[in-house]
Structure formats: C-alpha cells, structure tokens
Design a protein around this motif. Sequence first.
Motif, PDB file in Angstrom:
ATOM      1  N   LEU A 155       0.818  -1.211   0.000  1.00 36.83           N
ATOM      2  CA  LEU A 155       0.000   0.000   0.000  1.00 36.83           C
ATOM      3  C   LEU A 155       0.851   1.260   0.000  1.00 36.83           C
ATOM      4  N   CYS A 156       1.924   1.279   0.733  1.00 32.99           N
ATOM      5  CA  CYS A 156       2.753   2.483   0.757  1.00 32.99           C
ATOM      6  C   CYS A 156       4.191   2.115   1.144  1.00 32.99           C
ATOM      7  N   GLU A 157       5.126   2.841   0.571  1.00 32.15           N
ATOM      8  CA  GLU A 157       6.548   2.651   0.830  1.00 32.15           C
ATOM      9  C   GLU A 157       7.209   4.006   1.058  1.00 32.15           C
ATOM     10  N   GLY A 158       8.250   4.001   1.887  1.00 37.00           N
ATOM     11  CA  GLY A 158       9.048   5.212   2.068  1.00 37.00           C
ATOM     12  C   GLY A 158       8.244   6.442   2.424  1.00 37.00           C
ATOM     13  N   GLY A 208      -1.462  12.428  -7.698  1.00 33.61           N
ATOM     14  CA  GLY A 208      -0.446  12.604  -6.668  1.00 33.61           C
ATOM     15  C   GLY A 208       0.600  11.501  -6.668  1.00 33.61           C
ATOM     16  N   PRO A 209       1.470  11.516  -5.632  1.00 32.77           N
ATOM     17  CA  PRO A 209       2.616  10.609  -5.623  1.00 32.77           C
ATOM     18  C   PRO A 209       2.385   9.260  -4.955  1.00 32.77           C
ATOM     19  N   GLY A 210       1.209   9.039  -4.371  1.00 34.96           N
ATOM     20  CA  GLY A 210       1.033   7.825  -3.585  1.00 34.96           C
ATOM     21  C   GLY A 210      -0.045   6.895  -4.107  1.00 34.96           C
ATOM     22  N   ALA A 265       1.008   3.376  -6.186  1.00 35.45           N
ATOM     23  CA  ALA A 265       1.892   4.492  -6.509  1.00 35.45           C
ATOM     24  C   ALA A 265       2.845   4.105  -7.637  1.00 35.45           C
ATOM     25  N   ARG A 266       3.316   5.094  -8.359  1.00 29.72           N
ATOM     26  CA  ARG A 266       4.316   4.848  -9.397  1.00 29.72           C
ATOM     27  C   ARG A 266       5.658   4.550  -8.717  1.00 29.72           C
ATOM     28  N   ARG A 267       6.224   3.383  -9.012  1.00 29.52           N
ATOM     29  CA  ARG A 267       7.492   2.982  -8.410  1.00 29.52           C
ATOM     30  C   ARG A 267       8.451   2.545  -9.504  1.00 29.52           C
ATOM     31  N   ARG A 268       9.513   3.313  -9.657  1.00 29.93           N
ATOM     32  CA  ARG A 268      10.449   3.048 -10.755  1.00 29.93           C
ATOM     33  C   ARG A 268      11.612   2.168 -10.336  1.00 29.93           C
ATOM     34  N   ARG A 269      11.982   2.195  -9.056  1.00 31.48           N
ATOM     35  CA  ARG A 269      13.068   1.335  -8.607  1.00 31.48           C
ATOM     36  C   ARG A 269      12.925   1.057  -7.124  1.00 31.48           C
ATOM     37  N   ARG A 270      13.556   0.013  -6.663  1.00 38.28           N
ATOM     38  CA  ARG A 270      13.475  -0.383  -5.261  1.00 38.28           C
ATOM     39  C   ARG A 270      14.003   0.709  -4.341  1.00 38.28           C
ATOM     40  N   GLY A 271      13.207   1.066  -3.341  1.00 33.26           N
ATOM     41  CA  GLY A 271      13.649   2.068  -2.376  1.00 33.26           C
ATOM     42  C   GLY A 271      13.766   3.467  -2.931  1.00 33.26           C
ATOM     43  N   GLY A 272      13.101   3.713  -4.059  1.00 39.60           N
ATOM     44  CA  GLY A 272      13.267   5.019  -4.694  1.00 39.60           C
ATOM     45  C   GLY A 272      12.646   6.177  -3.956  1.00 39.60           C
ATOM     46  N   LYS A 273      11.779   5.893  -2.961  1.00 37.55           N
ATOM     47  CA  LYS A 273      11.122   6.974  -2.242  1.00 37.55           C
ATOM     48  C   LYS A 273      11.455   6.969  -0.757  1.00 37.55           C
ATOM     49  N   LEU A 274      12.607   6.397  -0.431  1.00 31.83           N
ATOM     50  CA  LEU A 274      13.017   6.413   0.975  1.00 31.83           C
ATOM     51  C   LEU A 274      13.540   7.791   1.368  1.00 31.83           C
TER      52      LEU A 274
END
Length: 249
Positions: free
Chosen positions: A153-156, A178-180, A240-249
């Motif tokens: 559901l959500c990261e970083g 939005g970003p999430g 959410a749009r996720r392009r790479r692992r841990g990209g929004k930490l």
Amino acid sequence: MTATLTGVGVGPGDPELLTLRAVRVLREADVVFVPVLDRPAADGTATPGRAETTVSPHVPPDRLRRLPFALDDRGGVTVRRERAWDAAARTVTAAVDRGARALAFATIGDPNVYSTFGYLAQTVRALRPEVTVRTVPGVTAMQELAARSGIPLCEGREPLTLLPVTAGLALFADAVAGPGTVVAYKGWRRHPELLAELRRQGRLADAVLGSGLGLPGELVGPAAGTEGEPPYLSTLLVPARRRRRGGKL
C-alpha cells in the motif's frame, strides 16, 4: 455494572480474518447485533448481511440480533437513515434495560473506517450516556486486496489516500495525480468513470479491483476490462508509481 457497547471489526468477509480479540469479545457478549438492510426481500425475509455471515461460526444464533439500517440509501442524511439509526439505538438500549451488560456490534472491515457503527454509537450515547463505547479494530478491504494482489500500500515517503467515490470524481482525480497509492471505496455506480479517469492519467494498467473479498464468487484482478457495474462492496486500488526499489526512501 456499567454496560459496554463494543463495535467489532470482522474484516471484509473471510471468517479467518477475525482477530483473536474480535472472537473473544463476540463470544463473551450477552448479545451481538448485526446490520441488515431495512428493506426485506419480496417474500418478507431479511437476507443475512456479510457481518452476520462472518460471525455466525463464533456466535450462537440465540445471541444474534439483526438491526435494520438504510444501507442502500444515498445522498447524505435522509429521513429513512435517521429513523433506522434511532430505531437501532432504541433496540440496543432496550437490551441494556433488560440486563445486558456486554453488547457487541459486528461490522465489516473496521468500526472506525466508514462504518455504520459510528452513527449507532453516537445515538446510543445520547440516549444512555452511562453506556461505555469501545471498538475492536478489524482488517479492512484495502488491506486484504493489497495482500491478495501482492501490492504494498505504501513505501518510504509515499502517502496513502483512502476516499469514497461518493465524495466526487474530482477528489479521486486529484489523488491519482499525486505521488502515492489511492484506494477508492463506494465506487460501484461510477466505476466506468473511474476507469476512464485512470485511462486518461495512464494509471489503468496497474490498478486492481477486488469484489466480494472472502466470499464465494469473489473477484480479484486487473481493473482494466471490468467495464460493467461491480458489486457495491468493491475496492479499487491504484498503486503508486514505483520506478526502482527504495526510490522513495
């Protein structure tokens, strides 16, 4: 002894998703109330609701009580809704007057997330201020859909937006931009419009739809291609749009 009314979240439909605390409170209750639609079937019978079906393995039939609500009413506070809330509260307080001290209300999902329990509790408090009101959290449909579809559901630093489509499509469109992650409830009647907005923003391919979670005939899969009107209790999840692992930490 002071009477206690506990709103018990029983999850989206699968009896295995009841928590240990929920099962204990239900089994210890003098009476367990369950919501049902206030419009009986053509033959005059009331169809068991999802909450009743979920808790029935844990509660003897003689301790189950149905409370009719205007569950299919739309458009804010209506006379029908208010009458149902008042009647339900009177039924609960009557049980207290007869000596019940542990009362439970089973609600799908969580009692603090878009639940009828909040309206019932508010009315009971007004009629009997001495009644203690508590809640037991439950697994929500968005959590079950995330688990079943394998989508976090959500990261970083990502926000998580949960909204009812009844609040308007503009709110949904803004959240999707939005970003999430965005989770939409109560969107069955406007489902084609939701898909159109996701297609416009290039988000349709990743979205998933869950309907009837935990019940026979459930649907969990891509939202694309589900152009028809899904069941009322459906959940739309737009990750959410996720392009790479841990990209929004």
